[in-house]
Write a protein that holds these residues in place. Sequence first.
Motif, PDB file in Angstrom:
ATOM      1  N   VAL A  17       0.860  -1.186   0.000  1.00 29.14           N
ATOM      2  CA  VAL A  17       0.000   0.000   0.000  1.00 29.14           C
ATOM      3  C   VAL A  17       0.894   1.233   0.000  1.00 29.14           C
ATOM      4  O   VAL A  17       1.515   1.563   1.011  1.00 29.14           O
ATOM      5  CB  VAL A  17      -0.939   0.013   1.230  1.00 29.14           C
ATOM      6  N   VAL A  50       4.245   0.570   1.345  1.00 31.60           N
ATOM      7  CA  VAL A  50       4.331  -0.094   2.655  1.00 31.60           C
ATOM      8  C   VAL A  50       3.773  -1.511   2.524  1.00 31.60           C
ATOM      9  O   VAL A  50       2.626  -1.691   2.110  1.00 31.60           O
ATOM     10  CB  VAL A  50       3.522   0.685   3.721  1.00 31.60           C
ATOM     11  N   MET A  54       2.248  -4.938   3.916  1.00 30.03           N
ATOM     12  CA  MET A  54       1.489  -5.368   5.100  1.00 30.03           C
ATOM     13  C   MET A  54       0.722  -6.637   4.777  1.00 30.03           C
ATOM     14  O   MET A  54       0.420  -6.902   3.612  1.00 30.03           O
ATOM     15  CB  MET A  54       0.545  -4.252   5.561  1.00 30.03           C
ATOM     16  N   LYS A  60      -4.408  -2.299  14.233  1.00 27.56           N
ATOM     17  CA  LYS A  60      -5.020  -1.367  13.300  1.00 27.56           C
ATOM     18  C   LYS A  60      -5.148  -2.047  11.939  1.00 27.56           C
ATOM     19  O   LYS A  60      -4.197  -2.690  11.482  1.00 27.56           O
ATOM     20  CB  LYS A  60      -4.100  -0.150  13.178  1.00 27.56           C
ATOM     21  N   TYR A  61      -6.326  -1.938  11.331  1.00 28.02           N
ATOM     22  CA  TYR A  61      -6.509  -2.525  10.002  1.00 28.02           C
ATOM     23  C   TYR A  61      -7.558  -1.735   9.246  1.00 28.02           C
ATOM     24  O   TYR A  61      -8.309  -0.960   9.826  1.00 28.02           O
ATOM     25  CB  TYR A  61      -6.937  -3.993  10.122  1.00 28.02           C
ATOM     26  N   ASP A  62      -7.594  -1.916   7.935  1.00 27.77           N
ATOM     27  CA  ASP A  62      -8.724  -1.412   7.181  1.00 27.77           C
ATOM     28  C   ASP A  62      -9.241  -2.521   6.270  1.00 27.77           C
ATOM     29  O   ASP A  62      -8.579  -3.530   6.064  1.00 27.77           O
ATOM     30  CB  ASP A  62      -8.421  -0.108   6.443  1.00 27.77           C
ATOM     31  N   ARG A  77      -6.439  -5.296   5.468  1.00 31.13           N
ATOM     32  CA  ARG A  77      -5.013  -4.946   5.406  1.00 31.13           C
ATOM     33  C   ARG A  77      -4.588  -4.647   6.835  1.00 31.13           C
ATOM     34  O   ARG A  77      -5.114  -3.722   7.462  1.00 31.13           O
ATOM     35  CB  ARG A  77      -4.808  -3.720   4.517  1.00 31.13           C
ATOM     36  N   ARG A 107      -2.610  -3.002   9.152  1.00 33.21           N
ATOM     37  CA  ARG A 107      -1.709  -1.849   9.117  1.00 33.21           C
ATOM     38  C   ARG A 107      -0.756  -1.827  10.300  1.00 33.21           C
ATOM     39  O   ARG A 107       0.356  -1.328  10.207  1.00 33.21           O
ATOM     40  CB  ARG A 107      -2.527  -0.561   9.066  1.00 33.21           C
ATOM     41  N   LYS A 108      -1.228  -2.333  11.439  1.00 30.11           N
ATOM     42  CA  LYS A 108      -0.347  -2.396  12.612  1.00 30.11           C
ATOM     43  C   LYS A 108      -0.654  -3.691  13.346  1.00 30.11           C
ATOM     44  O   LYS A 108      -1.797  -3.905  13.787  1.00 30.11           O
ATOM     45  CB  LYS A 108      -0.606  -1.182  13.504  1.00 30.11           C
TER      46      LYS A 108
END
Length: 181
Positions: A90, A93, A95, A134-136, A165, A167-168
């Motif tokens: 993304v 980045v 992930m 954290k995700y989306d 995704r 993200r963290k």
Amino acid sequence: MTALMYGNIPVPYSAAWTAEDGFFIAPCPYANGLNALHQKSSPAQGRPTFAKPHMNRQRESLFKGLCDICACQMRNRTKVSMSEERWTDVLGVKMPLVVEPLCCRSCARIALAQCPHLQRQIKSGQIVVRQVYKYDVVCSQLTGDATMEFAGIYAPGTIGHLKMRLRKSAIRSLDWIMEEA
Ligand SMILES: [Zn+2]
């Protein structure tokens, strides 16, 4: 809510059952109202197929942030991903990209205790355990061949499963799942 059981194995809310083998295309509220592949709904009928998430329940789980086992709302809970690792890029980045809904830590503990197959997949590295901070959520699109196979209609771009995704997140051990949360 408590998990559906098959024998003594908790069955994920998103798992498809053998009686749910029927598909059609229609708009889906969990995919921004876009045309999506829908699946017949007869949970707990026949046998569960653990590797094949039900189209509608998978999208519902990701859209609402439900635990995959007990289907509770996980907003303020520790979120666990137990999934095969696929990666996405993304904006430069990298992930992990996962399809299986997340679950709460107490449900992850129950699933592991009852399912030696899952334990083996984690020990062999096939499935990676992560705590997700954290995700989306993104929509995946099906090919025309896939919609033809499932629904008998050539409709490329139809939404299939949703994907997350991550993200963290942090890789966690089996011991971490087994600790009291
Ligand atoms: Zn749960």
